[in-house]
Design a protein around this motif. Structure first.
Motif, PDB file in Angstrom:
ATOM      1  N   ASP A  93      15.122 -21.276  65.022  1.00  0.00           N
ATOM      2  CA  ASP A  93      13.786 -21.853  65.246  1.00  0.00           C
ATOM      3  C   ASP A  93      13.634 -22.415  66.645  1.00  0.00           C
ATOM      4  O   ASP A  93      12.604 -22.238  67.292  1.00  0.00           O
ATOM      5  CB  ASP A  93      13.517 -23.013  64.265  1.00  0.00           C
ATOM      6  N   ASP A  94      14.663 -23.136  67.090  1.00  0.00           N
ATOM      7  CA  ASP A  94      14.572 -23.788  68.400  1.00  0.00           C
ATOM      8  C   ASP A  94      14.489 -22.774  69.535  1.00  0.00           C
ATOM      9  O   ASP A  94      13.879 -23.036  70.570  1.00  0.00           O
ATOM     10  CB  ASP A  94      15.762 -24.740  68.609  1.00  0.00           C
ATOM     11  N   ASP A  97      10.817 -21.329  69.178  1.00  0.00           N
ATOM     12  CA  ASP A  97       9.820 -22.325  69.601  1.00  0.00           C
ATOM     13  C   ASP A  97      10.043 -22.827  71.024  1.00  0.00           C
ATOM     14  O   ASP A  97       9.247 -23.614  71.535  1.00  0.00           O
ATOM     15  CB  ASP A  97       9.849 -23.540  68.654  1.00  0.00           C
ATOM     16  N   SER A  99      12.137 -24.987  71.916  1.00  0.00           N
ATOM     17  CA  SER A  99      12.187 -26.442  71.776  1.00  0.00           C
ATOM     18  C   SER A  99      13.271 -27.037  72.668  1.00  0.00           C
ATOM     19  O   SER A  99      14.325 -26.433  72.873  1.00  0.00           O
ATOM     20  CB  SER A  99      12.492 -26.828  70.328  1.00  0.00           C
ATOM     21  N   ARG A 102      15.454 -31.966  69.212  1.00  0.00           N
ATOM     22  CA  ARG A 102      15.461 -31.985  67.746  1.00  0.00           C
ATOM     23  C   ARG A 102      16.217 -33.235  67.319  1.00  0.00           C
ATOM     24  O   ARG A 102      17.293 -33.516  67.818  1.00  0.00           O
ATOM     25  CB  ARG A 102      16.136 -30.734  67.170  1.00  0.00           C
ATOM     26  N   THR A 107      18.248 -29.854  72.206  1.00  0.00           N
ATOM     27  CA  THR A 107      18.586 -28.754  71.301  1.00  0.00           C
ATOM     28  C   THR A 107      19.769 -27.956  71.844  1.00  0.00           C
ATOM     29  O   THR A 107      20.083 -28.004  73.033  1.00  0.00           O
ATOM     30  CB  THR A 107      17.386 -27.806  71.127  1.00  0.00           C
ATOM     31  N   ASN A 109      19.993 -24.752  72.251  1.00  0.00           N
ATOM     32  CA  ASN A 109      19.590 -23.736  73.231  1.00  0.00           C
ATOM     33  C   ASN A 109      19.395 -24.334  74.615  1.00  0.00           C
ATOM     34  O   ASN A 109      19.534 -23.659  75.634  1.00  0.00           O
ATOM     35  CB  ASN A 109      18.331 -22.984  72.774  1.00  0.00           C
ATOM     36  N   SER A 117      22.786 -19.896  70.716  1.00  0.00           N
ATOM     37  CA  SER A 117      22.086 -20.411  69.537  1.00  0.00           C
ATOM     38  C   SER A 117      21.840 -19.306  68.508  1.00  0.00           C
ATOM     39  O   SER A 117      22.057 -19.502  67.307  1.00  0.00           O
ATOM     40  CB  SER A 117      20.754 -21.047  69.940  1.00  0.00           C
ATOM     41  N   LYS A 234      10.015 -36.273  67.536  1.00  0.00           N
ATOM     42  CA  LYS A 234       9.156 -35.281  68.200  1.00  0.00           C
ATOM     43  C   LYS A 234       8.081 -36.018  68.988  1.00  0.00           C
ATOM     44  O   LYS A 234       7.734 -37.142  68.665  1.00  0.00           O
ATOM     45  CB  LYS A 234       8.443 -34.404  67.154  1.00  0.00           C
TER      46      LYS A 234
END
Length: 333
Positions: A93-94, A97, A99, A102, A107, A109, A117, A234
């Protein structure tokens, strides 16, 4: 009782009750995330696994199994499986997105790279499948493998639906059932299956997890527009900046006039955002009662989760799971 201000919150009471089992789950997770040949795998995994998440999904599996009278060792394997699937999806997801944060931390990544990731996420999915085979229960394998496919399907559906103003509440619900509720319902359902519970109880556990997962995601989407960034980890408005068409916006778009629709087209569909757009979005959400209506939807699903518990044995854990449904929505009071 004000669940949000209570000294011990339901998920904390659940963690205390399940402490010994959760220690076994954590030991198993750390054991299985090891890699003889690729040290980056435990590095990346540990960053996320040890980030202080509530471990809600594996606790649901353990609670469901105990509620239905299970006394064997394999609830631990299934709880670890559920956490591995969840962690793998977060890693993916990260990347999707893009991102940078988190749970209030950078994150994976961002700290490593997208390739790490994605590949570590793949490794965790593979580990999850190894774990779910070990109880030797074909139905458990069926439920968890189907959930894994549903989660991936939900994520892909979201790619096309998230920036398309034609996305309605039915499609939103389909996305949420995929990317969030599927793992909640699988987590509770397999607890009942491993305990060889009555079919009506297994069905009730599925319904509980499904409704709880939907309420959980709706609350998350609502908090993005009215939450406290310190509490949520967030930034307020992240979904807007990432052009995600979540339930509050879907509700506002459904009531939008021509000028308002043009605003949503520019900011969400086309991604041409300017200073002050988030503030204007909030004005439109409030004008059409979109935040209040979204809150009502979250309460509806939390009630649905609580109602399904009536099918299950009278047990202290049953009340804790009912309180948990209340707590999920207490975050928006």
């Amino acid at each position: 009782m004000n669940l949000h201000q209570a000294s011990s919150k339901p998920h904390e009471l659940l963690a205390t009750h399940l402490e010994a089992k959760m220690q076994a789950v954590n030991t198993l997770i750390h054991d299985r995330m090891a890699s003889k040949h690729a040290p980056r795998i435990p590095e990346v995994t540990a960053h996320l696994v040890d980030a202080g998440g509530k471990r809600l999904r594996p606790m649901l599996t353990l609670a469901a199994a105990e509620l239905c009278g299970y006394q064997g060792p394999f609830d631990v394997h299934l709880a670890a499986t559920v956490e591995f699937i969840h962690t793998a999806t977060l890693l993916h997801d990260d990347v999707v997105d893009e991102s940078g944060q988190r749970r209030g931390r950078p994150t994976a990544n961002l700290l490593w790279d997208n390739k790490s990731s994605v590949l570590v996420g793949d490794y965790l999915f593979a580990r999850a499948f190894q774990l779910m085979v070990e109880p030797g229960n074909l139905r458990v394998l069926d439920i968890l493998s189907n959930a894994s496919a549903t989660i991936a399907e939900g994520e892909v559906l979201q790619l096309t639906a998230a920036q398309d103003l034609r996305t309605d509440e039915a499609i939103y619900l389909q996305v949420v059932r995929g990317k969030t509720a599927a793992l909640f319902s699988a987590a509770t359902q397999v607890g009942g299956v491993i305990a060889e519970a009555h079919e009506s109880e297994i069905s009730a556990l599925y319904d509980y997890g499904d409704a709880l997962g939907i309420a959980f995601q709706i609350v998350d989407d609502l908090l993005d527009y009215q939450g406290d960034s310190k509490a949520t980890g967030k930034n307020v408005g992240d979904d807007f900046r990432e052009r995600k068409l979540t339930l509050p916006v879907i509700k506002a778009v459904a009531k939008a006039d021509t000028e308002e629709r043009a605003f949503w087209t520019r900011t969400i569909e086309k991604g041409r955002q300017e200073d002050g757009d988030l503030e204007h979005a909030l004005v439109l959400l409030n004008k059409h009662d979109a935040l209040q209506d979204t809150r009502q939807d979250a309460l509806f699903w939390a009630d649905k989760a609580k109602q399904s518990m009536s099918q299950l044995p009278d047990h202290s854990l049953r009340q804790l799971l009912i309180d948990l449904a209340d707590y999920v929505v207490a975050r928006i009071n």
